[in-house]
Motif scaffolding. Structure first.
Motif, short mmCIF file in Angstrom:
data_model
loop_
_atom_site.label_atom_id
_atom_site.label_comp_id
_atom_site.label_asym_id
_atom_site.label_seq_id
_atom_site.Cartn_x
_atom_site.Cartn_y
_atom_site.Cartn_z
N GLY A 152 27.51 94.99 29.90
CA GLY A 152 28.43 95.75 30.54
C GLY A 152 28.84 97.19 29.90
O GLY A 152 29.48 98.27 30.93
N ALA A 153 28.52 98.03 28.37
CA ALA A 153 29.39 98.91 28.12
C ALA A 153 28.29 99.89 28.97
O ALA A 153 29.44 100.88 28.92
CB ALA A 153 29.04 98.59 26.59
N ALA A 154 27.24 100.29 28.86
CA ALA A 154 26.67 100.98 29.30
C ALA A 154 26.94 101.25 31.08
O ALA A 154 27.40 102.88 31.51
CB ALA A 154 24.89 101.13 29.35
N ALA A 155 27.36 100.53 31.84
CA ALA A 155 28.05 100.85 32.94
C ALA A 155 28.92 101.40 33.40
O ALA A 155 29.53 101.96 33.84
CB ALA A 155 27.15 99.23 34.28
N MET A 156 29.70 100.83 32.25
CA MET A 156 31.89 101.10 31.71
C MET A 156 31.65 102.62 31.87
O MET A 156 31.95 103.19 32.38
CB MET A 156 32.14 100.27 31.22
CG MET A 156 33.47 100.80 30.97
SD MET A 156 34.28 99.33 29.16
CE MET A 156 35.43 100.32 28.18
N ALA A 157 30.93 102.52 30.63
CA ALA A 157 30.18 104.05 30.43
C ALA A 157 30.70 105.69 31.47
O ALA A 157 31.00 106.47 31.33
CB ALA A 157 29.48 104.87 28.91
N TRP A 158 29.39 104.69 32.11
CA TRP A 158 29.33 105.98 33.51
C TRP A 158 30.53 105.71 34.15
O TRP A 158 30.54 107.01 35.29
CB TRP A 158 28.30 105.40 34.49
CG TRP A 158 26.78 106.10 33.35
CD1 TRP A 158 26.13 105.36 32.51
CD2 TRP A 158 26.38 107.45 33.69
NE1 TRP A 158 24.87 106.06 31.99
CE2 TRP A 158 25.43 107.28 32.80
CE3 TRP A 158 26.83 108.38 34.11
CZ2 TRP A 158 24.48 108.68 32.72
CZ3 TRP A 158 25.93 109.29 34.25
CH2 TRP A 158 24.79 109.48 33.30
N LYS A 159 31.37 104.33 34.46
CA LYS A 159 32.37 104.57 35.57
C LYS A 159 33.34 104.61 34.97
O LYS A 159 34.33 106.00 36.11
CB LYS A 159 32.54 102.95 35.71
CG LYS A 159 31.88 102.52 37.33
CD LYS A 159 32.59 101.48 37.77
CE LYS A 159 31.88 100.44 36.37
NZ LYS A 159 32.03 98.72 37.61
N ASN A 160 33.58 104.99 34.21
CA ASN A 160 34.54 105.27 33.28
C ASN A 160 34.32 106.33 31.91
O ASN A 160 35.49 104.73 31.04
CB ASN A 160 36.14 104.33 32.98
CG ASN A 160 37.56 104.73 33.00
OD1 ASN A 160 37.11 105.55 32.76
ND2 ASN A 160 38.29 103.89 33.85
N PRO A 161 34.09 107.22 32.12
CA PRO A 161 33.87 107.79 30.65
C PRO A 161 35.17 108.11 29.36
O PRO A 161 34.95 106.87 28.03
CB PRO A 161 33.31 109.44 30.45
CG PRO A 161 32.96 109.52 31.66
CD PRO A 161 33.56 108.11 32.34
N LEU A 162 36.78 107.95 30.05
CA LEU A 162 37.21 107.66 29.33
C LEU A 162 37.77 106.22 28.22
O LEU A 162 38.11 106.18 27.26
CB LEU A 162 38.63 108.86 29.61
CG LEU A 162 40.01 108.92 28.70
CD1 LEU A 162 39.84 109.74 27.59
CD2 LEU A 162 40.78 109.22 30.01
N ALA A 163 37.74 105.43 29.61
CA ALA A 163 38.03 103.88 28.71
C ALA A 163 36.65 103.34 27.71
O ALA A 163 37.08 102.87 27.20
CB ALA A 163 37.63 102.97 29.73
N SER A 164 35.62 103.85 28.40
CA SER A 164 34.94 104.05 27.77
C SER A 164 35.08 104.64 25.54
O SER A 164 34.64 104.01 24.58
CB SER A 164 33.27 104.07 27.51
OG SER A 164 32.12 104.15 26.97
N TRP A 165 34.75 105.89 25.93
CA TRP A 165 35.13 106.57 24.90
C TRP A 165 36.82 105.45 24.11
O TRP A 165 35.96 105.73 22.51
CB TRP A 165 35.62 108.29 25.51
CG TRP A 165 36.05 108.99 23.61
CD1 TRP A 165 35.57 109.84 22.79
CD2 TRP A 165 36.97 109.00 23.35
NE1 TRP A 165 36.37 110.15 22.01
CE2 TRP A 165 37.58 110.04 22.20
CE3 TRP A 165 38.27 109.18 23.84
CZ2 TRP A 165 38.02 110.15 21.73
CZ3 TRP A 165 39.62 109.54 22.77
CH2 TRP A 165 39.78 110.04 21.76
N PHE A 166 37.96 105.69 24.35
CA PHE A 166 39.20 104.82 23.63
C PHE A 166 38.40 103.57 23.15
O PHE A 166 38.28 103.36 21.57
CB PHE A 166 39.85 105.23 25.02
CG PHE A 166 40.82 104.17 24.71
CD1 PHE A 166 42.00 104.93 23.19
CD2 PHE A 166 40.98 102.73 24.29
CE1 PHE A 166 42.94 104.34 23.09
CE2 PHE A 166 42.54 102.49 24.20
CZ PHE A 166 43.09 103.54 22.82
N THR A 167 38.21 103.33 23.83
CA THR A 167 37.07 101.25 23.05
C THR A 167 36.32 102.23 21.73
O THR A 167 36.16 101.25 21.14
CB THR A 167 36.14 100.56 24.03
OG1 THR A 167 36.46 100.42 25.32
CG2 THR A 167 35.87 99.36 23.86
#
Lengths: 290, 290, 290
Positions: C38-53
């Motif tokens: 799910g990480a790749a999909a999450m990066a598309w939907k919410n780049p900010l949260a992915s960057w923070f993680t």
């Protein structure tokens, strides 16, 4: 000589938040707590826990910014006047005979006034956070943005953790990710004020405060009147997202697609929706087998 | 010239907690850990995790007060003597051949002595916390109460979070709210010592320490002998609660009741029990449908 | 005059981690994040949260050590160069057209090189943590071990808490207890470097750094080539465990066994396996009845 507009903005930026705007902030925060299911009953059974939760709702942003800067999270307790004010409002809202305050608050104009005034405090908090962070890290603009954001919208994070500890709140990956409207608008404000502070925006601070406050108050009031829960930043976000992350989709990735068919699609970028749904399916599957 | 009573109290207030009272505290804390299901087996499988948990049980209050004042939470590790003492006790309790310590501890007089001595350390911790907080915030009496409370009874909070992280503990809203007996008595002590410190109580500190210690030791021993798990503060709490929050019930709220029948009772104050139970029903309902 | 070996070790210990080793560390950390479902999909939907993680994955150890020493956890944001580097790597990994980086990373030699270089940064972090903690607490060797450990392997703790907050991660008592291989090897390193720092090990720091780095790089590469997920410290641990905790089993505890049959085995030491399994049974039972 200053223009009348400049004078107005300057006078506005010197307005003290204490006491009236602070009162509005506490009122809105505690009413939000009050409307949670079970809050009124809890206040009767355990006034101390209810008071503590109310304080977290009122001072959450400050607490979070203290934690992030390694300052005593209890510092808000040393400001006796504000604690007294917030406690009085908590007391009146939960224990007023005949529930007068709740009834008074149910009139839309009162709500609009309180919510508008609360939004004004948000500007002051962001500016305070940005300035405070700058005193720690000269030109640490990422820290400034983070602290301005935490102080302006961090209450939600703190209260979410409180619910988590209480067991009231079952976090879900997707909810955590979705930023609420206040979080977004505070982040925007934090970025703007940080750039102003580091002299990258050619606008004076009081003008910016005035404009930003008008913007968030107007948006909030519009949202409350039209009953929409969010003003959509969608077009803006979409553009930004396409600029930053979308340009890769122009490339034809034949090599990629071949690789994908063999590696079963972990991390495909070009075919986002498909990937997304397959990820979801995988997750569901994993949950079922657990 | 001082009275014999004064001399006794003064001598008592100068007693060093180290080593005997500290030993009693560690003994009671680690035995409490040991009696949790699975603790003995865990100590065998992963001694390091067990040791860490034991340290949290022994030094939890200090850690919490450090966090709240933004001091290094690891500071307790720098006090090598106390760590060594606590570690030895952990080692003896968990790994003593033939489980001699546990058997020795199962005799009531030993338990009474250890528990009584542990309560004495509580007084010292509260006083230490109040004094320490005062050095941060002059006259910040709310902070002083909070730190005294955290240091005296904060171990429970820390160990609860540890269980939460381990997944052993499923928090429930109601349990979190109910304060345990030690939490209540520590809060009381913290309030009293803070008022003494800010000169609002006309009693010398050593007298107050002596009286408070006698009170908590006597209560604890009584509780252990009579097998009641709590000494009820109920009458006192009821009176206070009625004074602070109950006076509104005298008002007749006809308008309120009308409003209630239409708004389906969110936030009724006058009819607390009904509201309470309906809230519970709602919650149960919500859980079932999840 | 120094031997060639000494010169080599000295030169090695003066190598700067920035930029190449840091890049390898970020690369390995972000790739680990990317491979989560799910990480790749999450990066598309919410780049900010992915960057923070991603930042939490890259700087987790530093954040944890800051929290433990009551320094601002946000300090890592003030190091703009490293943030920029980590962000670029996050951006390239998640949004590179045709997923080129992921494909390049899937070749074993690249992975070996990156993982080996990441292990080198571990040594530097442990040494940095130990030295830094020493500046707080002179001779506080327990604090030094803890901080060295936290900085070297604390990222896992931080990311676990992040998953906990997201609801992705359901902690289980046993998983929390089991230390991963990196945690173990970092703890070992932290202990060794602390003893070196307090002059209990008669070896110069640069030699020790060289030897320890060779050890962890060699182990890591071996593990990756042979596909074993852990190098077993089992014999070493077993010996240590038997030395420290096993000597009691020689004693015959007839009294104990009698006591056990009556008290139903709470806290038996001599009969560990039986106790262990009965505890498990109890737990299962408790879960079923819940």
């Amino acid at each position: 000589m200053e223009s009348p507009w400049d004078e107005l903005a300057l006078a506005f930026s010197r307005t003290s938040m204490f006491p009236f705007f602070d009162i509005a902030h506490y009122l809105v925060s505690v009413m939000a707590l009050r409307h949670k299911p079970g809050a009124a009953a809890m206040a009767w059974k355990n006034p101390l826990a209810s008071w503590f939760t109310a304080m977290l709702h009122c001072f959450g942003g400050g607490i979070l910014s203290c934690i992030l800067l390694a300052e005593p999270p209890l510092r808000f307790l040393a400001n006796h006047t504000n604690i007294l004010l917030a406690s009085s409002i908590w007391y009146i809202i939960f224990f007023c005979p005949c529930d007068l305050v709740s009834q008074g608050y149910s009139f839309l104009p009162v709500q609009l006034l309180a919510a508008g005034m609360k939004e004004v405090t948000r500007t002051w908090k962001i500016v305070g956070g940005v300035t405070h962070a700058n005193s720690y890290y000269k030109n640490g603009w990422l820290v400034m943005i983070a602290i301005g954001w935490a102080r302006g919208a961090g209450g939600t994070v703190i209260t979410n953790f409180e619910s988590l500890a209480k067991g009231d709140w079952k976090p879900e990956g997707h909810e955590w990710l979705k930023m609420s409207y206040p979080a977004k608008v505070t982040l925007l404000g934090s970025v703007i004020f940080t750039f102003q502070h580091t002299k990258h925006l050619a606008i004076s601070k009081h003008n910016l405060m005035f404009l930003y406050t008008i913007f968030i108050v107007a948006t909030k009031v519009t949202m409350m009147i039209t009953q929409t829960s969010t003003v959509s930043f969608a077009p803006f976000e979409d553009t930004l997202s396409r600029m930053l992350f979308g340009w890769q989709q122009q490339f034809s990735c034949e090599k990629k697609n071949e690789a994908k068919s063999s590696s079963n699609g972990t991390g495909s970028l070009a075919s986002k929706p498909a990937d997304d749904s397959s990820d979801k399916v995988k997750k569901k599957h994993a949950k079922k087998t657990e």
